[in-house]
Design a protein around this motif. Structure first.
Motif, short mmCIF file in Angstrom:
data_model
loop_
_atom_site.label_atom_id
_atom_site.label_comp_id
_atom_site.label_asym_id
_atom_site.label_seq_id
_atom_site.Cartn_x
_atom_site.Cartn_y
_atom_site.Cartn_z
N SER A 59 3.40 37.08 10.52
CA SER A 59 4.57 37.90 10.04
C SER A 59 5.28 39.27 10.69
O SER A 59 6.12 39.64 10.66
N ASP A 60 4.33 39.34 11.88
CA ASP A 60 4.77 40.67 12.60
C ASP A 60 5.27 39.83 14.05
O ASP A 60 5.64 40.79 14.98
N GLY A 61 5.86 38.67 14.22
CA GLY A 61 6.22 37.94 15.25
C GLY A 61 5.46 37.74 16.50
O GLY A 61 5.73 37.16 17.41
N SER A 62 3.94 37.99 16.13
CA SER A 62 3.24 37.82 17.26
C SER A 62 2.51 36.29 17.05
O SER A 62 2.81 35.67 15.94
N LEU A 63 1.86 35.84 18.15
CA LEU A 63 1.57 34.32 18.17
C LEU A 63 0.02 34.48 17.77
O LEU A 63 -0.75 35.15 18.14
N PRO A 64 -0.78 33.29 17.64
CA PRO A 64 -2.17 33.04 17.55
C PRO A 64 -2.73 33.34 18.90
O PRO A 64 -2.22 32.94 19.96
N ASP A 65 -3.74 34.07 19.00
CA ASP A 65 -4.18 34.60 20.18
C ASP A 65 -4.51 33.65 21.30
O ASP A 65 -4.60 33.75 22.33
N THR A 66 -4.75 32.42 20.68
CA THR A 66 -5.16 31.30 21.47
C THR A 66 -3.88 30.57 22.12
O THR A 66 -4.11 29.74 23.17
N HIS A 67 -2.69 30.86 22.17
CA HIS A 67 -1.71 30.23 22.49
C HIS A 67 -0.50 30.93 22.69
O HIS A 67 0.60 30.43 23.20
N GLN A 68 -0.72 32.29 22.76
CA GLN A 68 0.44 33.32 23.26
C GLN A 68 1.05 32.80 24.70
O GLN A 68 2.18 32.94 24.80
N ARG A 69 -0.17 32.59 25.59
CA ARG A 69 0.38 32.45 26.79
C ARG A 69 1.60 31.17 26.98
O ARG A 69 2.45 31.11 27.66
N SER A 70 0.89 30.21 26.46
CA SER A 70 1.73 28.86 26.32
C SER A 70 3.02 28.93 25.84
O SER A 70 3.89 28.39 26.11
N ALA A 71 3.13 29.77 24.86
CA ALA A 71 4.44 29.79 23.96
C ALA A 71 5.45 30.62 24.83
O ALA A 71 6.47 30.64 24.51
N ARG A 72 4.86 31.76 25.45
CA ARG A 72 5.77 32.47 26.57
C ARG A 72 6.68 31.75 27.27
O ARG A 72 7.98 32.00 27.42
N HIS A 73 6.09 30.50 27.71
CA HIS A 73 6.90 29.84 28.66
C HIS A 73 8.11 29.09 27.65
O HIS A 73 9.28 29.13 28.28
N HIS A 74 7.81 28.68 26.59
CA HIS A 74 8.69 28.04 25.73
C HIS A 74 9.81 29.00 25.27
O HIS A 74 11.00 28.80 25.27
N TYR A 75 9.49 30.18 24.88
CA TYR A 75 10.42 31.30 24.55
C TYR A 75 11.36 31.54 25.82
O TYR A 75 12.43 31.69 25.36
N LEU A 76 11.01 31.71 26.75
CA LEU A 76 11.52 32.18 27.97
C LEU A 76 12.61 30.88 28.28
O LEU A 76 13.82 31.13 28.71
N ASP A 77 12.03 29.58 28.15
CA ASP A 77 12.97 28.40 28.29
C ASP A 77 14.02 28.36 27.24
O ASP A 77 15.19 27.92 27.46
N GLU A 78 14.05 28.51 25.93
CA GLU A 78 14.76 28.56 24.95
C GLU A 78 15.54 29.99 24.69
O GLU A 78 16.42 29.62 24.03
#
Length: 112
Positions: A59-78
DNA sequence: GGGTTGACCAATG
DNA sequence: TCATTGGCCAACC
């Protein structure tokens, strides 16, 4: 509703999230209308492999602590609007990027 | 039937 | 803005 049916309902919503946008566990839970945000999280943990799970945030826009780093790449890509930066935990600008299932099906009822 | 766990949420200091 | 507390729902042991 069977567990599999619930899983399908959740995954269908996650797959419906357009690139560059994100949605929250609470929104998905509310859209499915069954169970709560935690059930969505459990479904993602067990069946969220083949779906763009990085478009599902808390709800605060953050990701599960376990996948934040992986998700960052996707965010930058999209080109997902991020907030904060390298300062703290990766966070998404929900004010701009928040997407809801209802907003997605404009005229497309889909049915159940 | 009871206790524990989990990719959670909202309110409070 | 960050940390803590209580509540939440379903699955698992």
């Amino acid at each position: 509703m069977d567990r599999e049916a619930y899983v399908e309902a959740v995954l269908r919503i996650v797959e419906a999230v357009p690139p560059g946008r994100v949605t929250t566990y609470g929104v998905i839970a509310d859209s499915v209308g069954v169970g709560g945000p935690r059930q969505v999280g459990q479904v993602m943990a067990n069946y969220g492999g083949p779906v763009p799970w990085w478009r599902v945030v808390r709800s605060d826009g953050s990701l599960p602590d376990t996948h934040q780093r992986s998700a960052r790449h996707h965010y930058l890509d999209e080109g997902t609007p991020l907030r904060g930066g390298v300062r703290a935990v990766l966070r998404v600008d929900l004010t701009t990027a928040l997407w809801t299932p209802a907003a997605g099906r404009t005229g497309d009822v889909g049915g159940v």
